[in-house]
Enzyme design. Sequence first.
Site, short mmCIF file in Angstrom:
data_model
loop_
_atom_site.label_atom_id
_atom_site.label_comp_id
_atom_site.label_asym_id
_atom_site.label_seq_id
_atom_site.Cartn_x
_atom_site.Cartn_y
_atom_site.Cartn_z
N ARG A 67 0.85 -1.19 0.00
CA ARG A 67 0.00 0.00 0.00
C ARG A 67 0.88 1.24 0.00
O ARG A 67 1.96 1.25 0.59
CB ARG A 67 -0.91 0.03 1.23
CG ARG A 67 -2.10 -0.89 1.12
CD ARG A 67 -3.01 -0.80 2.33
NE ARG A 67 -2.36 -1.26 3.54
CZ ARG A 67 -1.78 -0.48 4.44
NH1 ARG A 67 -1.81 0.84 4.33
NH2 ARG A 67 -1.20 -1.00 5.50
N TYR A 196 -1.79 -3.40 -6.63
CA TYR A 196 -1.58 -4.06 -5.33
C TYR A 196 -2.89 -4.17 -4.54
O TYR A 196 -3.67 -3.21 -4.48
CB TYR A 196 -0.53 -3.28 -4.50
CG TYR A 196 -0.43 -3.87 -3.11
CD1 TYR A 196 0.20 -5.09 -2.91
CD2 TYR A 196 -1.05 -3.24 -2.02
CE1 TYR A 196 0.23 -5.67 -1.65
CE2 TYR A 196 -1.02 -3.82 -0.76
CZ TYR A 196 -0.38 -5.03 -0.59
OH TYR A 196 -0.37 -5.61 0.65
N LYS A 205 -9.74 -2.25 1.79
CA LYS A 205 -9.40 -1.08 2.61
C LYS A 205 -10.23 0.15 2.19
O LYS A 205 -10.66 0.94 3.04
CB LYS A 205 -7.92 -0.76 2.50
CG LYS A 205 -7.02 -1.93 2.84
CD LYS A 205 -7.23 -2.42 4.24
CE LYS A 205 -6.26 -3.53 4.59
NZ LYS A 205 -6.47 -4.02 5.94
N HIS A 225 -10.54 -2.25 11.71
CA HIS A 225 -9.45 -3.09 11.19
C HIS A 225 -9.16 -4.18 12.23
O HIS A 225 -8.16 -4.14 12.93
CB HIS A 225 -8.22 -2.20 10.96
CG HIS A 225 -7.10 -2.86 10.21
ND1 HIS A 225 -5.78 -2.47 10.36
CD2 HIS A 225 -7.09 -3.85 9.29
CE1 HIS A 225 -5.02 -3.21 9.57
NE2 HIS A 225 -5.79 -4.05 8.92
N SER A 247 -1.16 -3.52 10.16
CA SER A 247 -0.91 -4.50 9.10
C SER A 247 0.36 -5.30 9.37
O SER A 247 1.36 -4.74 9.85
CB SER A 247 -0.74 -3.76 7.77
OG SER A 247 -1.84 -2.91 7.59
N CYS A 249 1.06 -7.60 11.54
CA CYS A 249 1.45 -7.83 12.95
C CYS A 249 0.83 -9.12 13.47
O CYS A 249 0.70 -9.31 14.68
CB CYS A 249 1.02 -6.66 13.83
SG CYS A 249 2.03 -5.20 13.60
N ASP A 274 -9.34 -9.75 9.21
CA ASP A 274 -8.80 -8.42 8.89
C ASP A 274 -9.78 -7.28 9.17
O ASP A 274 -9.35 -6.23 9.65
CB ASP A 274 -8.37 -8.36 7.42
CG ASP A 274 -7.53 -7.13 7.10
OD1 ASP A 274 -6.66 -6.78 7.92
OD2 ASP A 274 -7.72 -6.52 6.03
N ARG A 366 2.11 -12.10 -0.73
CA ARG A 366 0.77 -12.38 -0.19
C ARG A 366 0.17 -13.66 -0.76
O ARG A 366 0.56 -14.12 -1.83
CB ARG A 366 -0.17 -11.21 -0.55
CG ARG A 366 0.24 -9.87 0.06
CD ARG A 366 -0.23 -9.78 1.48
NE ARG A 366 0.14 -8.52 2.13
CZ ARG A 366 -0.59 -7.95 3.08
NH1 ARG A 366 -1.72 -8.49 3.49
NH2 ARG A 366 -0.17 -6.84 3.67
#
Length: 586
Positions: A67, A196, A205, A225, A247, A249, A274, A366
Amino acid sequence: MASSVESWVEEVSQTTRPDNVVWCDGSDAENERLIGQMLADGTFIGLNPDAHPGSYLHRSNPTDVARTEHLTFICSDTKDEAGPNNNWMPPAEARQRVWPLFNGAMRGRTMYVVPYLMGPADSPYSKVGIELTDSPYVVANMRIMTRMGKVAMDRLENDGVDWVPGLHSLGDLSPDRRFILHFPDTRTIWSVGSGYGGNALLGKKCYALRIASVMGRDQGWMAEHMLILELQAPDGDTMYVAAAFPSACGKTNLAMLRSPFENEGWRVRTVGEDICWINIGPDGRFWAINPESGYFGVAPGTSNATNPNAMQMLDRNTIFTNVALTDDRRVWWEGMDGPRPDHLTDWQGNSWTPASEAPAAHPNARFTTPATQNPVLSEHWEDARGVPISAILFGGRRATTVPLVYRSFDWEHGVYVGATMASETTAAAAGAVGVLRRDPMAMLPFLGYNMADYWRHWLDIGARASNPPAIFQVNWFRRDEDGRFIWPGFGQNMRVLRWVYEQVNGGKGGSRETPVGTVPTPEALGADELGLSAKQAETLLSVDRDTWVSEAEDQAAYLDQYGDRLPSELRQQQRGLVDRLQKVAV
Ligand code: OXD
Ligand code: MN
């Protein structure tokens, strides 16, 4: 077909000039057609069909791997509405500077019309979006991440509901001409110049967090989130926990945790990993749905040791992005089980050996995989009314200061804890990694309006709910003097969840009060069983007065930037923290 959708598609085509327009129905046949095209033009690389049935590798443009927060804007009428937490672009400037980038952008390409539903098919809380995109990779990902096609069109036609328009073009993929714009007033999204996930899968998002947070503020609900997990105790009782982490973590790992105490009956199942939409139910509790239907997770570091359920989930029907490839066409990434191969093709398509300096997989590589492949998916993950949340965890990466876990004193204090949380940055966003930044409620990159108004919203929602969740902060990442992580994390985080369960259910034992909140005793976590020394356990659970005095000062400085808009309750909470710290004997 809703005529409002048709006229918007027509209007966008006039500008973007695609060669063809394809309306996606989400069917298997359509997906197979797209995959065939992508294999033919190199967008997808076929993987070893025995090891990875139905799975593909995509290598993105090397400048388009995460991002890009500095190119992400909120286009509200005034800068104040966007707040110091956002980049702001006036709508007129957006039309002048960014709209022209869509001019003829789809010449020679196909424009896909992607109707999608965020949330379970029969939930009153679910919402519709339409994404127009010139990227078949985006379509294939949206099909996994959302309920795409007919189900969304049916909802639109039968219920006549509102929908969120999102326009996406790869443009020329240049970061100089890359913009991710959100118009909160018209609930519209424009994204150009990136393929992306977080920039281009607009349901995620852009809609489910930035636009939905504005809708939630206006309509009395919350878009967060957060993962949602189901925690089962030995007597069969279940409790739902939502947890916000920045993000990369470990949200996916926590949501899919394999419990070391499964024999005793302690186990975790996943509702979401998420994003979480929360409504207050008639019983005054927080009811949460997962608006997504797939996982877009970080591959490096995922292994049978860290997340065995994910490894099982990824063995089929998965899109891998920017991972490495073995010579027998299997995927590989740093942190995977087993010996490191002697030769690989790296994420950019170059030959790689262990002597190569750079990692073989991109650190933000990813996987995109359907939730239904998760072996520990909760039976309730698609419940129309959602699941009732009893605890909220706020977490981040902190090498020092924040203990492994503590419980806040009440809702207002919990909101303060979320508002002031900080974390060391990760590879999920472009920019420096490992820099400490305040990331309130893990929403800093994802909120569509002024953070101070968001905190007001949190305080109001908590006051409206007669039975709001208990709020905790967790930190798996505390390090010892030699810089090593003290806590083993992953499956062992079950020990923290067990303590959270006991706290929520009135368990008083195994804890002590500190000025920042209630922490567990080492015994309550079984620190001995883990082989932690008394000193390690103490560091892990310690609240150091001097460190916290500077932390509280830094928190105040952070809050100050919100000026008069900052809710007075949060200033009072900051003073309360300082007072409690001052009472500690030194
Ligand atoms: C994500 C992120 O992809 O937070 O979920 O960046
Ligand atoms: Mn995320």
